[in-house]
Scaffold this motif. Structure first.
Motif, PDB file in Angstrom:
ATOM      1  N   TRP A 156       2.187   3.384  10.261  1.00  0.00           N
ATOM      2  CA  TRP A 156       1.596   3.651   8.946  1.00  0.00           C
ATOM      3  C   TRP A 156       0.507   4.720   8.939  1.00  0.00           C
ATOM      4  O   TRP A 156       0.554   5.644   8.107  1.00  0.00           O
ATOM      5  N   PRO A 157      -0.510   4.669   9.835  1.00  0.00           N
ATOM      6  CA  PRO A 157      -1.592   5.657   9.732  1.00  0.00           C
ATOM      7  C   PRO A 157      -1.122   7.107   9.887  1.00  0.00           C
ATOM      8  O   PRO A 157      -1.576   7.993   9.146  1.00  0.00           O
ATOM      9  N   ASN A 158      -0.214   7.357  10.827  1.00  0.00           N
ATOM     10  CA  ASN A 158       0.259   8.731  11.022  1.00  0.00           C
ATOM     11  C   ASN A 158       1.206   9.175   9.922  1.00  0.00           C
ATOM     12  O   ASN A 158       1.230  10.346   9.543  1.00  0.00           O
ATOM     13  N   TRP A 159       1.978   8.229   9.386  1.00  0.00           N
ATOM     14  CA  TRP A 159       2.786   8.551   8.204  1.00  0.00           C
ATOM     15  C   TRP A 159       1.871   8.930   7.052  1.00  0.00           C
ATOM     16  O   TRP A 159       2.086   9.948   6.379  1.00  0.00           O
ATOM     17  N   THR A 194       0.838  -1.206   0.000  1.00  0.00           N
ATOM     18  CA  THR A 194       0.000   0.000   0.000  1.00  0.00           C
ATOM     19  C   THR A 194       0.870   1.251   0.000  1.00  0.00           C
ATOM     20  O   THR A 194       0.588   2.224  -0.709  1.00  0.00           O
ATOM     21  N   THR A 195       1.942   1.234   0.782  1.00  0.00           N
ATOM     22  CA  THR A 195       2.854   2.378   0.829  1.00  0.00           C
ATOM     23  C   THR A 195       3.446   2.658  -0.549  1.00  0.00           C
ATOM     24  O   THR A 195       3.482   3.807  -1.006  1.00  0.00           O
ATOM     25  N   VAL A 196       3.894   1.608  -1.219  1.00  0.00           N
ATOM     26  CA  VAL A 196       4.461   1.774  -2.565  1.00  0.00           C
ATOM     27  C   VAL A 196       3.392   2.265  -3.534  1.00  0.00           C
ATOM     28  O   VAL A 196       3.615   3.185  -4.322  1.00  0.00           O
ATOM     29  N   GLU A 244      14.254  -7.420   6.808  1.00  0.00           N
ATOM     30  CA  GLU A 244      14.694  -6.103   6.344  1.00  0.00           C
ATOM     31  C   GLU A 244      14.375  -5.933   4.862  1.00  0.00           C
ATOM     32  O   GLU A 244      15.250  -5.699   4.035  1.00  0.00           O
ATOM     33  N   LEU A 245      13.082  -6.061   4.550  1.00  0.00           N
ATOM     34  CA  LEU A 245      12.614  -5.880   3.188  1.00  0.00           C
ATOM     35  C   LEU A 245      11.939  -4.519   3.074  1.00  0.00           C
ATOM     36  O   LEU A 245      11.447  -3.970   4.052  1.00  0.00           O
ATOM     37  N   PHE A 246      11.865  -3.990   1.853  1.00  0.00           N
ATOM     38  CA  PHE A 246      11.115  -2.765   1.601  1.00  0.00           C
ATOM     39  C   PHE A 246      11.521  -1.625   2.522  1.00  0.00           C
ATOM     40  O   PHE A 246      10.675  -0.923   3.058  1.00  0.00           O
ATOM     41  N   THR A 247      12.797  -1.421   2.733  1.00  0.00           N
ATOM     42  CA  THR A 247      13.211  -0.370   3.675  1.00  0.00           C
ATOM     43  C   THR A 247      13.696   0.885   2.959  1.00  0.00           C
ATOM     44  O   THR A 247      14.522   1.618   3.468  1.00  0.00           O
ATOM     45  N   HIS A 248      13.170   1.138   1.759  1.00  0.00           N
ATOM     46  CA  HIS A 248      13.638   2.299   1.017  1.00  0.00           C
ATOM     47  C   HIS A 248      12.816   3.554   1.292  1.00  0.00           C
ATOM     48  O   HIS A 248      13.163   4.627   0.831  1.00  0.00           O
ATOM     49  N   LEU A 249      11.724   3.441   2.028  1.00  0.00           N
ATOM     50  CA  LEU A 249      10.914   4.609   2.360  1.00  0.00           C
ATOM     51  C   LEU A 249      10.986   4.881   3.864  1.00  0.00           C
ATOM     52  O   LEU A 249      11.120   3.948   4.655  1.00  0.00           O
TER      53      LEU A 249
END
Length: 199
Positions: free
Chosen positions: A105-108, A31-33, A75-80
C-alpha cells in the motif's frame, strides 16, 4: 461427544490478532477506494471519513506482539491493481492479507498520489490528523507515512524484507504475472516499480 472436542479453545491473543488483521485489512482497502474514487456526494465522503476514523480508533484498542501470519486470503476488493498485487503476494508467500497489503500500500500510494492530490491531502488532514505543510505534496506524503506508521504499530511489515522475502528480478516477474491477467499486461511496469520499491 462434548462440544469442546469439535470446537477447540481459541486464545484471547489469537482473537485480538485476528481482529487487528481484519481491521487493518479493511482499513487499507477502504482507504484505497476513498483515495481513488472521487466525485461522490459530500455526505458519502463524510461517512467514509467517519468509518475510517472509527475503525482506526477501534483497532488502536488492541495490542499485538509480533507479526501475525494468519493464512487467510479473501478475494474481496480486487478491482484495483494494489489489491491484486497484495492478494498475489499473500497467496505466493502465505502472508496474511493485512501483512501483504501493508507492504504494497505505501509504495502504491506514493506512485499515484499526484494523480489524486486533493484526495490525499484531505485524507492526511481529516483522517490521519496531519498538520498541513507548506505544500500539498508534502501534506499528502505525510498522510501516507502516517498510515504506514499506523500499520507498523501493529508489527505489520513495511517491506518485503521485513516479511523475510527476498526476490530476484525473475521471481518478481513471475509474481507480477500471477497477479495480472493478459488484459492487464500494460500495468506490468507500474507494478514492477511498486514491488521493487517495496523491497
Amino acid at each position: 461427544m462434548e462440544r469442546s472436542q469439535y470446537y477447540p479453545t481459541i486464545g484471547q491473543r489469537f482473537i485480538e490478532e485476528t481482529a487487528i488483521e481484519n481491521n487493518v485489512y479493511f482499513l487499507l482497502h477502504l482507504t484505497t477506494v476513498y483515495l481513488t474514487k472521487g466525485g461522490r456526494p459530500v455526505i458519502i465522503d463524510k461517512l467514509f471519513r467517519a468509518l475510517l476514523k472509527d475503525m482506526m480508533t477501534t483497532t488502536l484498542q488492541y495490542s499485538i506482539e509480533g507479526n501475525g501470519r494468519l493464512s487467510r486470503t479473501p478475494e474481496l476488493f480486487t478491482h484495483l491493481p494494489v489489491q491484486k498485487m497484495s492478494l498475489g503476494l499473500s497467496k505466493a508467500f502465505d502472508l496474511s492479507p493485512a501483512a501483504a497489503l501493508s507492504i504494497i500500500w505505501p509504495n502504491w500510494a506514493r506512485s499515484i498520489y499526484q494523480e489524486h492530490l486533493q484526495r490525499f491531502v484531505d485524507f492526511a488532514v481529516n483522517i490521519m490528523n496531519v498538520a498541513p505543510s507548506s505544500s500539498d505534496e508534502e501534506t499528502a506524503l505525510k498522510g501516507i507515512h502516517a498510515m504506514e506508521k499506523f500499520c507498523q504499530g501493529f508489527h505489520l511489515p513495511a517491506t518485503l524484507e521485513d516479511a523475510g522475502i527476498f526476490l530476484t528480478d525473475t521471481e518478481m516477474s513471475e509474481l507480477i504475472k500471477s497477479c495480472l491477467s493478459q488484459e492487464e499486461a500494460n500495468e506490468k511496469a507500474a507494478i514492477y516499480l511498486i514491488l521493487k520499491n517495496s523491497q
